[in-house]
Design a protein around this motif. Sequence first.
Motif, PDB file in Angstrom:
ATOM      1  N   LYS A   1       0.821  -1.216   0.000  1.00  9.99           N
ATOM      2  CA  LYS A   1       0.000   0.000   0.000  1.00  9.99           C
ATOM      3  C   LYS A   1       0.854   1.266   0.000  1.00  9.99           C
ATOM      4  N   ARG A   2       2.086   1.169   0.488  1.00 16.24           N
ATOM      5  CA  ARG A   2       2.971   2.328   0.525  1.00 16.24           C
ATOM      6  C   ARG A   2       3.716   2.524  -0.796  1.00 16.24           C
TER       7      ARG A   2
ATOM      8  N   GLU B   1      -0.336   2.562  -3.693  1.00 16.67           N
ATOM      9  CA  GLU B   1      -0.870   3.723  -2.988  1.00 16.67           C
ATOM     10  C   GLU B   1      -2.203   4.186  -3.587  1.00 16.67           C
TER      11      GLU B   1
END
Length: 262
Positions: free
Chosen positions: A34-35, A169
């Motif tokens: 997700k980052r 992201e």
Amino acid sequence: MQGQNQQQAYDRGITIFSPDGRLYQVEYAREAVKRGTPSIGVRTEGGVVLLVDKRINSPLMEESSVEKIHKADDHVGIASAGHVADARQLIDYARRDAQINRVRYDEPIAVETLTKDITDHIQQYTQVGGARPFGVALLIGGVDDGEPRLFETDPSGTPYEWKAIAIGEKRADVQDYLEEHYREDLTLDEGVELALRALGEIRDELTPAGVGVGTIDAETGTFLELSDDEIREYLGEHELLPEADEGEESDETSAEDEETEE
């Protein structure tokens, strides 16, 4: 406090389930994905589009060193989101697997077979102690006998097949745009436009150097990575270029016209 200590005890080992059936290290690996900067895949009638956000954090960085789209075989491309080093390990595994299949069976590996081989490899790192899971998700696009296929891999080792998908992201925002605008009858060029517009939903500016695009054409069954000039044409055609770049492009066009007249 006791509950927190209990969680810390379970998240130290990859092979240990928590009492509520969770593997914390796998969940942490998903957080690493997700980052990561986003990657987008779109399956169309004409083939598969893979688009990545190659965010450049410093003007001193060589743009060519940011690699998020890879060729796994002539008919397969892979995009990643998450830890780049982990992605490189899985790309190397995919390339070896594809070549072994060609040597052993004298034919290209099926996209689904390659995906499941990769996810089987990923899944082993959720069962064996002494190694952490891969902190990366992959989009695997390719063509099998003229049929476009698009798969996603998860840090748990689970494969999913998609018509259009975003990882990394702000995945939810990009996925909402894809779900609203995706059509079954998209052409390959329209698939590139959809992916660019979806990324534009979360990026203030799209530049040729900051975007990577790869396509796998259903007719030829070959993977092709677009050059910066080709990406610039797409961005300009769909009015997605920043104003400064549009000005530069118009200046270049005027100069070319003057040379032609001379």
